[in-house]
Design an enzyme around this catalytic site. Structure first.
Site, PDB file in Angstrom:
ATOM      1  N   ARG A 134      16.297  -2.533  -4.315  1.00 33.58           N
ATOM      2  CA  ARG A 134      14.862  -2.487  -3.957  1.00 33.58           C
ATOM      3  C   ARG A 134      13.941  -2.673  -5.162  1.00 33.58           C
ATOM      4  O   ARG A 134      12.851  -2.088  -5.219  1.00 33.58           O
ATOM      5  CB  ARG A 134      14.490  -1.201  -3.232  1.00 33.58           C
ATOM      6  CG  ARG A 134      15.186  -0.975  -1.927  1.00 33.58           C
ATOM      7  CD  ARG A 134      14.871  -2.033  -0.862  1.00 33.58           C
ATOM      8  NE  ARG A 134      15.772  -1.860   0.247  1.00 33.58           N
ATOM      9  CZ  ARG A 134      16.957  -2.495   0.360  1.00 33.58           C
ATOM     10  NH1 ARG A 134      17.340  -3.389  -0.544  1.00 33.58           N
ATOM     11  NH2 ARG A 134      17.740  -2.263   1.375  1.00 33.58           N
TER      12      ARG A 134
ATOM     13  N   SER B 209      10.409   2.261   5.240  1.00 30.00           N
ATOM     14  CA  SER B 209      10.977   3.413   4.532  1.00 30.00           C
ATOM     15  C   SER B 209      10.055   3.823   3.393  1.00 30.00           C
ATOM     16  O   SER B 209       9.672   3.001   2.565  1.00 30.00           O
ATOM     17  CB  SER B 209      12.350   3.064   3.964  1.00 30.00           C
ATOM     18  OG  SER B 209      13.243   2.858   5.023  1.00 30.00           O
TER      19      SER B 209
ATOM     20  N   GLU C  75       9.525   4.234  -2.315  1.00 28.74           N
ATOM     21  CA  GLU C  75       9.684   2.776  -2.175  1.00 28.74           C
ATOM     22  C   GLU C  75       8.305   2.132  -2.007  1.00 28.74           C
ATOM     23  O   GLU C  75       8.060   1.054  -2.530  1.00 28.74           O
ATOM     24  CB  GLU C  75      10.571   2.478  -0.962  1.00 28.74           C
ATOM     25  CG  GLU C  75      10.951   1.015  -0.841  1.00 28.74           C
ATOM     26  CD  GLU C  75      12.006   0.773   0.231  1.00 28.74           C
ATOM     27  OE1 GLU C  75      12.978   1.543   0.337  1.00 28.74           O
ATOM     28  OE2 GLU C  75      11.848  -0.220   0.967  1.00 28.74           O
TER      29      GLU C  75
HETATM   30  C1  LIG Z   1       8.282  -1.457  10.242  1.00 24.33           C
HETATM   31  C2  LIG Z   1       8.698  -1.799   8.829  1.00 24.33           C
HETATM   32  C3  LIG Z   1      10.055  -1.986   8.565  1.00 24.33           C
HETATM   33  C4  LIG Z   1      10.475  -2.299   7.258  1.00 24.33           C
HETATM   34  N1  LIG Z   1      11.815  -2.491   7.039  1.00 24.33           N
HETATM   35  C5  LIG Z   1      12.225  -2.796   5.776  1.00 24.33           C
HETATM   36  C6  LIG Z   1      13.618  -3.032   5.522  1.00 24.33           C
HETATM   37  O1  LIG Z   1      14.457  -2.991   6.398  1.00 24.33           O
HETATM   38  N2  LIG Z   1      13.981  -3.323   4.242  1.00 24.33           N
HETATM   39  C7  LIG Z   1      13.069  -3.406   3.224  1.00 24.33           C
HETATM   40  O2  LIG Z   1      13.467  -3.685   2.085  1.00 24.33           O
HETATM   41  N3  LIG Z   1      11.750  -3.210   3.445  1.00 24.33           N
HETATM   42  C8  LIG Z   1      11.309  -2.916   4.689  1.00 24.33           C
HETATM   43  N4  LIG Z   1       9.969  -2.723   4.930  1.00 24.33           N
HETATM   44  C9  LIG Z   1       9.010  -2.797   3.815  1.00 24.33           C
HETATM   45  C10 LIG Z   1       8.366  -4.191   3.637  1.00 24.33           C
HETATM   46  O3  LIG Z   1       8.331  -4.891   4.846  1.00 24.33           O
HETATM   47  C11 LIG Z   1       9.095  -5.039   2.606  1.00 24.33           C
HETATM   48  O4  LIG Z   1       9.176  -4.362   1.389  1.00 24.33           O
HETATM   49  C12 LIG Z   1       8.391  -6.384   2.398  1.00 24.33           C
HETATM   50  O5  LIG Z   1       9.212  -7.215   1.658  1.00 24.33           O
HETATM   51  C13 LIG Z   1       7.036  -6.254   1.689  1.00 24.33           C
HETATM   52  O6  LIG Z   1       6.409  -7.516   1.743  1.00 24.33           O
HETATM   53  P1  LIG Z   1       4.820  -7.659   1.748  1.00 24.33           P
HETATM   54  O7  LIG Z   1       4.513  -9.100   1.681  1.00 24.33           O
HETATM   55  O8  LIG Z   1       4.235  -6.918   2.876  1.00 24.33           O
HETATM   56  O9  LIG Z   1       4.468  -6.926   0.373  1.00 24.33           O
HETATM   57  P2  LIG Z   1       3.181  -6.030   0.105  1.00 24.33           P
HETATM   58  O10 LIG Z   1       3.335  -4.741   0.798  1.00 24.33           O
HETATM   59  O11 LIG Z   1       1.962  -6.828   0.353  1.00 24.33           O
HETATM   60  O12 LIG Z   1       3.341  -5.800  -1.473  1.00 24.33           O
HETATM   61  C14 LIG Z   1       4.377  -4.979  -1.947  1.00 24.33           C
HETATM   62  C15 LIG Z   1       4.395  -5.106  -3.483  1.00 24.33           C
HETATM   63  O13 LIG Z   1       4.769  -6.433  -3.844  1.00 24.33           O
HETATM   64  C16 LIG Z   1       3.732  -7.054  -4.620  1.00 24.33           C
HETATM   65  N5  LIG Z   1       3.645  -8.453  -4.192  1.00 24.33           N
HETATM   66  C17 LIG Z   1       3.442  -8.936  -2.940  1.00 24.33           C
HETATM   67  N6  LIG Z   1       3.460 -10.278  -2.963  1.00 24.33           N
HETATM   68  C18 LIG Z   1       3.666 -10.652  -4.242  1.00 24.33           C
HETATM   69  C19 LIG Z   1       3.776 -11.912  -4.900  1.00 24.33           C
HETATM   70  N7  LIG Z   1       3.663 -13.086  -4.248  1.00 24.33           N
HETATM   71  N8  LIG Z   1       3.994 -11.915  -6.239  1.00 24.33           N
HETATM   72  C20 LIG Z   1       4.097 -10.755  -6.932  1.00 24.33           C
HETATM   73  N9  LIG Z   1       3.993  -9.537  -6.369  1.00 24.33           N
HETATM   74  C21 LIG Z   1       3.779  -9.483  -5.030  1.00 24.33           C
HETATM   75  C22 LIG Z   1       2.452  -6.272  -4.303  1.00 24.33           C
HETATM   76  O14 LIG Z   1       1.526  -6.378  -5.367  1.00 24.33           O
HETATM   77  C23 LIG Z   1       3.016  -4.860  -4.123  1.00 24.33           C
HETATM   78  O15 LIG Z   1       3.246  -4.261  -5.374  1.00 24.33           O
HETATM   79  C24 LIG Z   1       9.526  -2.424   6.227  1.00 24.33           C
HETATM   80  C25 LIG Z   1       8.153  -2.254   6.507  1.00 24.33           C
HETATM   81  C26 LIG Z   1       7.753  -1.954   7.806  1.00 24.33           C
HETATM   82  C27 LIG Z   1       6.292  -1.803   8.093  1.00 24.33           C
END
Ligand SMILES: Cc1cc2nc3c(=O)[nH]c(=O)nc-3n(C[C@H](O)[C@H](O)[C@H](O)COP(=O)(O)OP(=O)(O)OC[C@H]3O[C@@H](n4cnc5c(N)ncnc54)[C@H](O)[C@@H]3O)c2cc1C
Length: 277
Positions: free
Chosen positions: A153, A199, A269
């Site tokens: 992660r 999570s 996380e």
């Molecule tokens: C219902 C639910 C289920 C989930 N299940 C899982 C799972 O099974 N496994 C898991 O690992 N995660 C899970 N997640 C968490 C999440 O979906 C993941 O971590 C996802 O990859 C985050 O992507 P995001 O684009 O929403 O990132 P954001 O939440 O927008 O950003 C997260 C971080 O990444 C940085 N970031 C985003 N985009 C970029 C970029 N292009 N360049 C540099 N930094 C960037 C942001 O600045 C921030 O620090 C879940 C979330 C939800 C709501």
């Protein structure tokens, strides 16, 4: 030039649906806009599915990544970091390409998933990434998978992921569909409905944080409009009307209770941005 909205509701762009406003907020629809905003210091978010924004807002610029191009050729997929990972996993499934079965139904963008090395069901981004184009210090560098320094992660990526090249190898279409759909069903069966960021804590030395929180007796605990989910104790859900302070209070209670009972320090996380007080 990318256009900003002043005093815009950043929290509404995140899956918890809590948190305050950004000083300025923009949406990037192509790689140039994303690079422009990131280069000038804006906080880059994808779908905000792994973050909690403070109720008093974010006193800077933020950009929501809506880039969406992808090209498949020669066994790879070159895709913009704003592509939704679940829609890409669906496309893999429909094209009979293997590697993203684990990601079907995962919220968030390819960029967010790469930086955080998102994973589930035994798979993770590190298994698929060939390289990532990363903007830092005004320059875009192409990092190999090794240079991304993926770990559980997390990654060592410092900067903004603009594009990612992923493995996209042909496989057995029926098996890929069956595995993808099975993973989606498991997600729906085991995870609560409602606004959350997935999570809240990382597993602790392989022990699921949800198990520890459940054994600490916190399932169903509420604070304000937030709840430690009855269905999955590592999820905090916004039952409607929660603010980020409610969520943060439960985060702190869960961490303290697990430490008191097991002597284990849970690592968050989800990422926190902005001002909470
Ligand atoms: C219902 C639910 C289920 C989930 N299940 C899982 C799972 O099974 N496994 C898991 O690992 N995660 C899970 N997640 C968490 C999440 O979906 C993941 O971590 C996802 O990859 C985050 O992507 P995001 O684009 O929403 O990132 P954001 O939440 O927008 O950003 C997260 C971080 O990444 C940085 N970031 C985003 N985009 C970029 C970029 N292009 N360049 C540099 N930094 C960037 C942001 O600045 C921030 O620090 C879940 C979330 C939800 C709501």
């Amino acid at each position: 030039m990318i256009r900003y909205l002043s005093d815009a509701p950043l929290g509404r762009c995140c899956t918890f649906l809590t948190g305050g406003r950004a000083k300025r907020l923009a949406f990037a629809y192509n790689a140039d806009e994303l690079a422009e905003a990131a280069d000038s210091g804006a906080l880059v978010l994808g779908r905000g599915s792994n973050v909690l924004i403070g109720d008093c807002g974010y006193a800077g610029d933020a950009v929501i990544n809506r880039t969406n191009e992808r090209v498949f050729e020669g066994g790879v997929c070159v895709c913009d970091s704003g592509v939704l990972i679940s829609s890409l996993a669906r496309e893999y499934m429909e094209r009979g390409l293997s590697g993203l079965e684990w990601a079907y139904g995962l919220p968030g963008t390819v960029g967010g998933a790469t930086v955080g090395n998102a994973g589930a069901f035994g798979g993770c981004m590190a298994d698929s990434v060939i390289s990532a184009e990363v903007l830092a210090g005004g320059k875009i560098r192409t990092l190999s998978a090794d240079e991304c320094v993926f770990a559980y992660r997390s990654s060592g990526i410092c900067g903004t992921v603009i594009r990612v090249t992923l493995k996209a190898e042909s496989g057995n279409k029926d098996l890929i569909r069956a595995e993808s759909e099975n993973n989606l069903k498991t997600r729906r069966d085991k995870q609560p409905l409602g606004a959350s960021a997935g999570s809240v804590f990382k597993a602790a030395d392989g022990v699921p944080a949800g198990k520890l929180i459940e054994e600490a007796g916190l399932k169903g605990l509420t604070f304000g409009g937030a709840e430690i989910s009855e269905k999955h104790a590592n999820f905090i859900i916004n039952r409607g009307g929660a603010d980020s302070g409610d969520v943060l209070a439960l985060v702190n209670v869960a961490r303290a209770a697990v430490y008191d009972k097991f002597g284990i320090k849970l690592e968050r996380e989800i990422k926190l941005y902005g001002d909470f007080f």
